[in-house]
Design a protein around this motif. Structure first.
Motif, PDB file in Angstrom:
ATOM      1  N   LEU A   1     109.046 -12.937 115.192  1.00 33.29           N
ATOM      2  CA  LEU A   1     108.119 -12.796 114.076  1.00 33.29           C
ATOM      3  C   LEU A   1     107.594 -14.172 113.625  1.00 33.29           C
ATOM      4  O   LEU A   1     106.409 -14.342 113.334  1.00 33.29           O
ATOM      5  CB  LEU A   1     108.825 -12.082 112.929  1.00 33.29           C
ATOM      6  N   ASP A   2     108.484 -15.183 113.622  1.00 29.68           N
ATOM      7  CA  ASP A   2     108.059 -16.524 113.195  1.00 29.68           C
ATOM      8  C   ASP A   2     106.965 -17.100 114.090  1.00 29.68           C
ATOM      9  O   ASP A   2     106.042 -17.758 113.607  1.00 29.68           O
ATOM     10  CB  ASP A   2     109.261 -17.491 113.202  1.00 29.68           C
ATOM     11  N   SER A   3     107.085 -16.852 115.401  1.00 30.39           N
ATOM     12  CA  SER A   3     106.063 -17.372 116.324  1.00 30.39           C
ATOM     13  C   SER A   3     104.732 -16.660 116.086  1.00 30.39           C
ATOM     14  O   SER A   3     103.664 -17.283 116.126  1.00 30.39           O
ATOM     15  CB  SER A   3     106.478 -17.156 117.784  1.00 30.39           C
ATOM     16  N   VAL A   4     104.818 -15.354 115.836  1.00 27.97           N
ATOM     17  CA  VAL A   4     103.591 -14.581 115.590  1.00 27.97           C
ATOM     18  C   VAL A   4     102.930 -15.079 114.295  1.00 27.97           C
ATOM     19  O   VAL A   4     101.711 -15.285 114.223  1.00 27.97           O
ATOM     20  CB  VAL A   4     103.911 -13.067 115.521  1.00 27.97           C
ATOM     21  N   LYS A   5     103.789 -15.303 113.301  1.00 24.93           N
ATOM     22  CA  LYS A   5     103.288 -15.824 112.016  1.00 24.93           C
ATOM     23  C   LYS A   5     102.553 -17.158 112.229  1.00 24.93           C
ATOM     24  O   LYS A   5     101.482 -17.388 111.674  1.00 24.93           O
ATOM     25  CB  LYS A   5     104.513 -16.034 111.122  1.00 24.93           C
ATOM     26  N   HIS A   6     103.116 -18.017 113.079  1.00 29.21           N
ATOM     27  CA  HIS A   6     102.511 -19.335 113.300  1.00 29.21           C
ATOM     28  C   HIS A   6     101.162 -19.257 114.005  1.00 29.21           C
ATOM     29  O   HIS A   6     100.231 -19.960 113.630  1.00 29.21           O
ATOM     30  CB  HIS A   6     103.465 -20.237 114.091  1.00 29.21           C
ATOM     31  N   ILE A   7     101.068 -18.367 115.015  1.00 24.78           N
ATOM     32  CA  ILE A   7      99.783 -18.340 115.738  1.00 24.78           C
ATOM     33  C   ILE A   7      98.684 -17.759 114.854  1.00 24.78           C
ATOM     34  O   ILE A   7      97.523 -18.134 114.998  1.00 24.78           O
ATOM     35  CB  ILE A   7      99.865 -17.616 117.114  1.00 24.78           C
ATOM     36  N   PHE A   8      99.055 -16.880 113.916  1.00 22.80           N
ATOM     37  CA  PHE A   8      98.037 -16.379 112.983  1.00 22.80           C
ATOM     38  C   PHE A   8      97.730 -17.418 111.899  1.00 22.80           C
ATOM     39  O   PHE A   8      96.578 -17.579 111.493  1.00 22.80           O
ATOM     40  CB  PHE A   8      98.438 -15.015 112.406  1.00 22.80           C
ATOM     41  N   ALA A   9      98.754 -18.159 111.470  1.00 25.61           N
ATOM     42  CA  ALA A   9      98.527 -19.227 110.472  1.00 25.61           C
ATOM     43  C   ALA A   9      97.540 -20.251 111.038  1.00 25.61           C
ATOM     44  O   ALA A   9      96.650 -20.743 110.320  1.00 25.61           O
ATOM     45  CB  ALA A   9      99.844 -19.885 110.104  1.00 25.61           C
ATOM     46  N   ASP A  10      97.658 -20.551 112.332  1.00 26.81           N
ATOM     47  CA  ASP A  10      96.748 -21.518 112.971  1.00 26.81           C
ATOM     48  C   ASP A  10      95.291 -21.055 112.892  1.00 26.81           C
ATOM     49  O   ASP A  10      94.376 -21.856 113.033  1.00 26.81           O
ATOM     50  CB  ASP A  10      97.117 -21.699 114.459  1.00 26.81           C
ATOM     51  N   GLN A  11      95.090 -19.764 112.729  1.00 27.00           N
ATOM     52  CA  GLN A  11      93.717 -19.216 112.662  1.00 27.00           C
ATOM     53  C   GLN A  11      93.317 -18.858 111.236  1.00 27.00           C
ATOM     54  O   GLN A  11      92.334 -18.144 111.006  1.00 27.00           O
ATOM     55  CB  GLN A  11      93.589 -17.968 113.562  1.00 27.00           C
ATOM     56  N   GLY A  12      94.116 -19.279 110.263  1.00 28.83           N
ATOM     57  CA  GLY A  12      93.730 -19.090 108.856  1.00 28.83           C
ATOM     58  C   GLY A  12      94.285 -17.840 108.198  1.00 28.83           C
ATOM     59  O   GLY A  12      93.804 -17.445 107.131  1.00 28.83           O
ATOM     60  N   PHE A  13      95.314 -17.232 108.799  1.00 32.01           N
ATOM     61  CA  PHE A  13      95.881 -16.006 108.230  1.00 32.01           C
ATOM     62  C   PHE A  13      97.263 -16.265 107.613  1.00 32.01           C
ATOM     63  O   PHE A  13      98.090 -16.950 108.225  1.00 32.01           O
ATOM     64  CB  PHE A  13      96.069 -14.935 109.322  1.00 32.01           C
ATOM     65  N   ASN A  14      97.496 -15.677 106.440  1.00 35.44           N
ATOM     66  CA  ASN A  14      98.846 -15.667 105.854  1.00 35.44           C
ATOM     67  C   ASN A  14      99.480 -14.296 106.062  1.00 35.44           C
ATOM     68  O   ASN A  14      98.791 -13.273 105.945  1.00 35.44           O
ATOM     69  CB  ASN A  14      98.778 -15.894 104.339  1.00 35.44           C
ATOM     70  N   LEU A  15     100.774 -14.300 106.312  1.00 35.72           N
ATOM     71  CA  LEU A  15     101.499 -13.018 106.377  1.00 35.72           C
ATOM     72  C   LEU A  15     101.705 -12.551 104.941  1.00 35.72           C
ATOM     73  O   LEU A  15     102.421 -13.187 104.169  1.00 35.72           O
ATOM     74  CB  LEU A  15     102.853 -13.213 107.074  1.00 35.72           C
ATOM     75  N   THR A  16     101.059 -11.446 104.557  1.00 41.47           N
ATOM     76  CA  THR A  16     101.117 -11.004 103.162  1.00 41.47           C
ATOM     77  C   THR A  16     101.997  -9.764 102.965  1.00 41.47           C
ATOM     78  O   THR A  16     102.285  -9.400 101.831  1.00 41.47           O
ATOM     79  CB  THR A  16      99.702 -10.741 102.596  1.00 41.47           C
ATOM     80  N   ALA A  17     102.380  -9.116 104.056  1.00 36.64           N
ATOM     81  CA  ALA A  17     103.323  -8.001 103.912  1.00 36.64           C
ATOM     82  C   ALA A  17     104.066  -7.789 105.218  1.00 36.64           C
ATOM     83  O   ALA A  17     103.513  -7.980 106.306  1.00 36.64           O
ATOM     84  CB  ALA A  17     102.594  -6.718 103.509  1.00 36.64           C
ATOM     85  N   ARG A  18     105.334  -7.423 105.079  1.00 34.05           N
ATOM     86  CA  ARG A  18     106.180  -7.069 106.226  1.00 34.05           C
ATOM     87  C   ARG A  18     106.885  -5.789 105.810  1.00 34.05           C
ATOM     88  O   ARG A  18     107.654  -5.786 104.859  1.00 34.05           O
ATOM     89  CB  ARG A  18     107.191  -8.189 106.484  1.00 34.05           C
ATOM     90  N   VAL A  19     106.561  -4.704 106.505  1.00 37.69           N
ATOM     91  CA  VAL A  19     107.081  -3.400 106.105  1.00 37.69           C
ATOM     92  C   VAL A  19     108.059  -2.910 107.170  1.00 37.69           C
ATOM     93  O   VAL A  19     107.734  -2.901 108.366  1.00 37.69           O
ATOM     94  CB  VAL A  19     105.925  -2.371 105.939  1.00 37.69           C
ATOM     95  N   VAL A  20     109.252  -2.501 106.719  1.00 33.52           N
ATOM     96  CA  VAL A  20     110.261  -1.978 107.651  1.00 33.52           C
ATOM     97  C   VAL A  20     109.908  -0.523 107.960  1.00 33.52           C
ATOM     98  O   VAL A  20     109.716   0.292 107.058  1.00 33.52           O
ATOM     99  CB  VAL A  20     111.671  -2.071 107.031  1.00 33.52           C
ATOM    100  N   MET A  21     109.824  -0.219 109.251  1.00 34.62           N
ATOM    101  CA  MET A  21     109.420   1.113 109.709  1.00 34.62           C
ATOM    102  C   MET A  21     110.564   1.756 110.495  1.00 34.62           C
ATOM    103  O   MET A  21     111.515   1.079 110.881  1.00 34.62           O
ATOM    104  CB  MET A  21     108.172   0.983 110.603  1.00 34.62           C
ATOM    105  N   PRO A  22     110.444   3.073 110.764  1.00 29.36           N
ATOM    106  CA  PRO A  22     111.516   3.733 111.530  1.00 29.36           C
ATOM    107  C   PRO A  22     111.783   3.047 112.871  1.00 29.36           C
ATOM    108  O   PRO A  22     110.893   2.424 113.451  1.00 29.36           O
ATOM    109  CB  PRO A  22     110.971   5.144 111.752  1.00 29.36           C
ATOM    110  N   LYS A  23     113.019   3.217 113.364  1.00 21.91           N
ATOM    111  CA  LYS A  23     113.453   2.700 114.664  1.00 21.91           C
ATOM    112  C   LYS A  23     113.267   1.200 114.793  1.00 21.91           C
ATOM    113  O   LYS A  23     112.874   0.687 115.855  1.00 21.91           O
ATOM    114  CB  LYS A  23     112.719   3.411 115.805  1.00 21.91           C
ATOM    115  N   GLU A  24     113.516   0.483 113.708  1.00 16.60           N
ATOM    116  CA  GLU A  24     113.481  -0.991 113.695  1.00 16.60           C
ATOM    117  C   GLU A  24     112.128  -1.568 114.112  1.00 16.60           C
ATOM    118  O   GLU A  24     112.054  -2.665 114.662  1.00 16.60           O
ATOM    119  CB  GLU A  24     114.598  -1.574 114.572  1.00 16.60           C
ATOM    120  N   ASN A  25     111.061  -0.809 113.874  1.00 20.33           N
ATOM    121  CA  ASN A  25     109.729  -1.388 114.023  1.00 20.33           C
ATOM    122  C   ASN A  25     109.315  -2.021 112.707  1.00 20.33           C
ATOM    123  O   ASN A  25     109.938  -1.797 111.666  1.00 20.33           O
ATOM    124  CB  ASN A  25     108.733  -0.307 114.452  1.00 20.33           C
ATOM    125  N   ARG A  26     108.260  -2.824 112.754  1.00 22.89           N
ATOM    126  CA  ARG A  26     107.715  -3.464 111.552  1.00 22.89           C
ATOM    127  C   ARG A  26     106.209  -3.309 111.546  1.00 22.89           C
ATOM    128  O   ARG A  26     105.571  -3.266 112.613  1.00 22.89           O
ATOM    129  CB  ARG A  26     108.020  -4.980 111.530  1.00 22.89           C
TER     130      ARG A  26
END
Ligand SMILES: C[S@@+](CC[C@H](N)C(=O)[O-])C[C@H]1O[C@@H](n2cnc3c(N)ncnc32)[C@H](O)[C@@H]1O
Length: 213
Positions: free
Chosen positions: A180-205
């Motif tokens: 998740l941290d790596s994904v967060k970084h590649i989006f941050a590089d393009q001007g995006f902030n992670l504003t929500a992380r929702v826990v979903m069934p079967k350990e998805n997000r």
């Protein structure tokens, strides 16, 4: 050499329409989160739309949205277009989009949001990098990117996702559950902030990124 599978489940078909058991199960819980985030009349680009069932479900629940599905796989695009018969103009004809291709976004209009489920772990890391780069180009300020799937979360990673990661890498060494941290970084590089992380069934997000620039 055999082509890599594009999914890991037993799907059924009626004509061009393909039915995905996982999309059938998770379309409602995903839509419950995503549809709350999308503004009225939003235009949404779906990357890796697969069978097209998520697109249909979203359009049925939110007739104000404009939904643009896409996929690099021809049979998936045919399935999306067949499902589109239930919806009409609100759901656009499917586009070929492969996020590993350079400047895949260059002929596209701007969108209010991108939705992408279950793709970045069943594709090389370049697909995630390309997705983030393209999102930076076509998403309006304040617009969103919504990713759904399994993620690694350092030492808090669910054991089932570590097992899944291993089985993906056994199939194809370029695949794998992404940190998740790596994904967060590649989006941050393009001007995006992670504003929500929702826990979903079967350990998805569900990760919601907001475009700040
Ligand atoms: C497991 S399926 C997920 C389909 C759908 N999103 C769902 O959750 O039901 C993975 C999809 O990713 C697509 N895909 C693989 N590599 C891609 C890439 N580089 N760019 C865009 N889509 C890709 C495949 O064609 C396939 O339809």
């Amino acid at each position: 050499m055999a082509k890599d599978p594009i999914h890991l489940e037993n799907r059924t078909e009626t004509g061009a329409r393909i039915y995905s058991p996982s999309a059938g199960r998770n379309q409602k819980p995903i839509a419950d989160i995503l549809l709350d985030v999308l503004p009225q009349n939003a235009s949404v680009l779906e990357i890796a739309a697969g069978t097209g069932e998520h697109a249909v479900h979203m359009c049925q629940r939110r007739p104000d949205l404009i939904w643009q599905p896409s996929d690099p796989d021809e049979r998936s695009r045919a399935s999306q277009n067949a499902w589109r018969d239930d919806i009409g103009e609100q759901m656009r004809p499917s586009l070929f989009i492969d996020t590993t291709l350079p400047k895949w976004w260059q002929d596209l209009p701007r969108f209010n949001a991108i939705f992408c489920a279950n793709m970045i772990h069943i594709a090389p890391w370049e697909a995630a990098l390309g997705l983030a780069k393209g999102a930076g180009q076509i998403i309006e300020k304040g617009g969103k990117v919504c990713l759904y799937g399994p993620f690694k979360e350092g030492d808090k990673t669910a054991p089932s996702n570590l097992d899944f990661d291993k089985s993906l890498k056994n199939r194809n060494s370029d695949w794998g559950v992404r940190e998740l941290d790596s994904v967060k970084h590649i989006f941050a590089d393009q001007g995006f902030n992670l504003t929500a992380r929702v826990v979903m069934p079967k350990e998805n997000r569900i990760l919601i990124f907001s475009h700040m620039s």
